[in-house]
Design a protein around this motif. Sequence first.
Motif, PDB file in Angstrom:
ATOM      1  N   LYS A  72      29.719  39.619  33.927  1.00 50.86           N
ATOM      2  CA  LYS A  72      29.855  39.720  35.529  1.00 50.86           C
ATOM      3  C   LYS A  72      28.541  39.154  36.333  1.00 50.86           C
ATOM      4  O   LYS A  72      27.386  39.345  35.684  1.00 50.86           O
ATOM      5  CB  LYS A  72      29.889  41.217  35.853  1.00 50.86           C
ATOM      6  CG  LYS A  72      31.017  42.007  35.509  1.00 50.86           C
ATOM      7  CD  LYS A  72      31.067  43.315  35.847  1.00 50.86           C
ATOM      8  CE  LYS A  72      32.390  44.425  35.927  1.00 50.86           C
ATOM      9  NZ  LYS A  72      32.382  45.524  36.158  1.00 50.86           N
ATOM     10  N   SER A  99      33.097  35.980  45.009  1.00 44.45           N
ATOM     11  CA  SER A  99      33.172  36.906  44.013  1.00 44.45           C
ATOM     12  C   SER A  99      33.696  38.433  44.571  1.00 44.45           C
ATOM     13  O   SER A  99      34.277  39.008  43.877  1.00 44.45           O
ATOM     14  CB  SER A  99      32.065  37.073  43.172  1.00 44.45           C
ATOM     15  OG  SER A  99      31.729  35.746  42.394  1.00 44.45           O
ATOM     16  N   ILE A 100      33.222  38.654  45.957  1.00 41.74           N
ATOM     17  CA  ILE A 100      33.470  40.016  46.319  1.00 41.74           C
ATOM     18  C   ILE A 100      34.994  39.909  47.170  1.00 41.74           C
ATOM     19  O   ILE A 100      35.956  40.800  46.887  1.00 41.74           O
ATOM     20  CB  ILE A 100      32.508  40.524  47.329  1.00 41.74           C
ATOM     21  CG1 ILE A 100      31.145  40.803  46.639  1.00 41.74           C
ATOM     22  CG2 ILE A 100      32.861  41.530  48.160  1.00 41.74           C
ATOM     23  CD1 ILE A 100      30.151  41.244  47.287  1.00 41.74           C
ATOM     24  N   LYS A 101      35.068  38.825  47.992  1.00 39.38           N
ATOM     25  CA  LYS A 101      36.387  38.600  48.553  1.00 39.38           C
ATOM     26  C   LYS A 101      37.571  38.689  47.684  1.00 39.38           C
ATOM     27  O   LYS A 101      38.626  39.137  48.054  1.00 39.38           O
ATOM     28  CB  LYS A 101      36.282  37.259  49.416  1.00 39.38           C
ATOM     29  CG  LYS A 101      37.444  37.033  50.370  1.00 39.38           C
ATOM     30  CD  LYS A 101      36.924  35.960  51.316  1.00 39.38           C
ATOM     31  CE  LYS A 101      38.215  35.538  52.129  1.00 39.38           C
ATOM     32  NZ  LYS A 101      38.126  34.276  52.793  1.00 39.38           N
ATOM     33  N   LYS A 131      30.786  49.872  45.721  1.00 41.41           N
ATOM     34  CA  LYS A 131      30.918  49.852  44.059  1.00 41.41           C
ATOM     35  C   LYS A 131      31.945  50.771  43.535  1.00 41.41           C
ATOM     36  O   LYS A 131      32.736  50.425  42.640  1.00 41.41           O
ATOM     37  CB  LYS A 131      29.660  49.773  43.660  1.00 41.41           C
ATOM     38  CG  LYS A 131      29.484  49.695  42.080  1.00 41.41           C
ATOM     39  CD  LYS A 131      28.240  49.771  41.609  1.00 41.41           C
ATOM     40  CE  LYS A 131      28.133  49.491  40.222  1.00 41.41           C
ATOM     41  NZ  LYS A 131      26.707  49.717  39.595  1.00 41.41           N
ATOM     42  N   LEU A 140      36.323  44.713  41.400  1.00 46.20           N
ATOM     43  CA  LEU A 140      35.416  43.855  41.552  1.00 46.20           C
ATOM     44  C   LEU A 140      34.712  43.066  40.331  1.00 46.20           C
ATOM     45  O   LEU A 140      34.316  44.149  39.563  1.00 46.20           O
ATOM     46  CB  LEU A 140      34.126  44.470  42.559  1.00 46.20           C
ATOM     47  CG  LEU A 140      34.370  44.539  44.026  1.00 46.20           C
ATOM     48  CD1 LEU A 140      33.122  44.787  44.619  1.00 46.20           C
ATOM     49  CD2 LEU A 140      34.777  43.142  44.593  1.00 46.20           C
ATOM     50  N   ARG A 141      34.683  42.206  40.029  1.00 48.94           N
ATOM     51  CA  ARG A 141      34.191  41.632  38.866  1.00 48.94           C
ATOM     52  C   ARG A 141      32.696  41.066  39.237  1.00 48.94           C
ATOM     53  O   ARG A 141      32.307  40.069  38.686  1.00 48.94           O
ATOM     54  CB  ARG A 141      35.103  40.271  38.325  1.00 48.94           C
ATOM     55  CG  ARG A 141      36.353  40.634  37.977  1.00 48.94           C
ATOM     56  CD  ARG A 141      37.258  39.405  37.600  1.00 48.94           C
ATOM     57  NE  ARG A 141      38.555  39.831  37.534  1.00 48.94           N
ATOM     58  CZ  ARG A 141      39.157  39.860  35.976  1.00 48.94           C
ATOM     59  NH1 ARG A 141      38.187  39.722  35.091  1.00 48.94           N
ATOM     60  NH2 ARG A 141      40.453  40.166  35.930  1.00 48.94           N
ATOM     61  N   GLY A 200      37.992  39.993  44.581  1.00 46.51           N
ATOM     62  CA  GLY A 200      38.058  41.030  44.094  1.00 46.51           C
ATOM     63  C   GLY A 200      38.412  42.181  44.888  1.00 46.51           C
ATOM     64  O   GLY A 200      38.679  43.201  44.030  1.00 46.51           O
ATOM     65  N   LEU A 201      38.357  42.036  46.100  1.00 48.04           N
ATOM     66  CA  LEU A 201      38.671  43.596  46.784  1.00 48.04           C
ATOM     67  C   LEU A 201      40.168  43.962  46.733  1.00 48.04           C
ATOM     68  O   LEU A 201      41.248  43.170  46.838  1.00 48.04           O
ATOM     69  CB  LEU A 201      38.609  43.065  48.510  1.00 48.04           C
ATOM     70  CG  LEU A 201      37.044  43.112  48.862  1.00 48.04           C
ATOM     71  CD1 LEU A 201      36.928  42.705  50.282  1.00 48.04           C
ATOM     72  CD2 LEU A 201      36.064  44.314  48.482  1.00 48.04           C
ATOM     73  N   GLU A 212      35.826  50.129  44.864  1.00 46.45           N
ATOM     74  CA  GLU A 212      36.587  48.710  44.551  1.00 46.45           C
ATOM     75  C   GLU A 212      36.181  48.484  42.995  1.00 46.45           C
ATOM     76  O   GLU A 212      35.477  47.422  42.785  1.00 46.45           O
ATOM     77  CB  GLU A 212      35.594  47.600  45.225  1.00 46.45           C
ATOM     78  CG  GLU A 212      35.871  47.921  46.914  1.00 46.45           C
ATOM     79  CD  GLU A 212      37.449  47.670  47.363  1.00 46.45           C
ATOM     80  OE1 GLU A 212      38.275  47.434  46.404  1.00 46.45           O
ATOM     81  OE2 GLU A 212      37.492  47.908  48.587  1.00 46.45           O
TER      82      GLU A 212
END
Length: 212
Positions: free
Chosen positions: A11, A205-207, A31, A37-38, A209-210, A34
């Motif tokens: 990750k 990476s956040i967008k 955290k 999230l990877r 994984g939401l 979600e």
Amino acid sequence: MRIKRNTPKIKPRYAFIVEGECEFWYIQMLKRNERSLRVDLKPEIPQKKKLKDQFKKVIESSREYDKVFWIIDFDVLIKESREVKKGTKNPIQLLNEYNQKISTKFDNVKVIINNPCVEFWLLLHFERTGKFFSNCESATKQLRRYLPDYEKTQKYYTKQNDDIYKKLKPNLNFAIDNSKNVNDFDFKNPKTGTCQMYLVFETKSIKGGLEN
């Protein structure tokens, strides 16, 4: 014949350097909620909260983490700048210098300015506004029109099944859009409502994984 082994993907590790507890709790709740999230999110409050110490921590973290977000409540800097003796470099001038260094030398660091404070980000979940609030108290007062019970406490932010992130998640896309469309921050004219939290949520990476 060689046997292919699937090596586990590591990750990415993202650090969040924050001065206040509210930002710390908010990232913790992001955290917690979600789970898909990877990304490994690490919020941290530096032991020393002076701007130069935060900057030092940001640079140290940039060598250890894939990405670093430095989240700043600008009302604190405005207050501290008023108290500086004439002829001394004030915190706003220092931040401007630090920001320039970061933008030219550290491409894995994002400086995120909320003016006046993180409550402005929370407010943008409910209304589209670029209003300048002269202090955090006035932004909080406006926020309480939508969240009458709002408190700057760990209990309120992290309440099981009703934490701050979960409470606001249905309006997250609205807030991101509002955050992108409010005023760009200008060091020459700091008396503008600004929220750059969208930079966190627009990170690939956040967008990606939401959870919906």
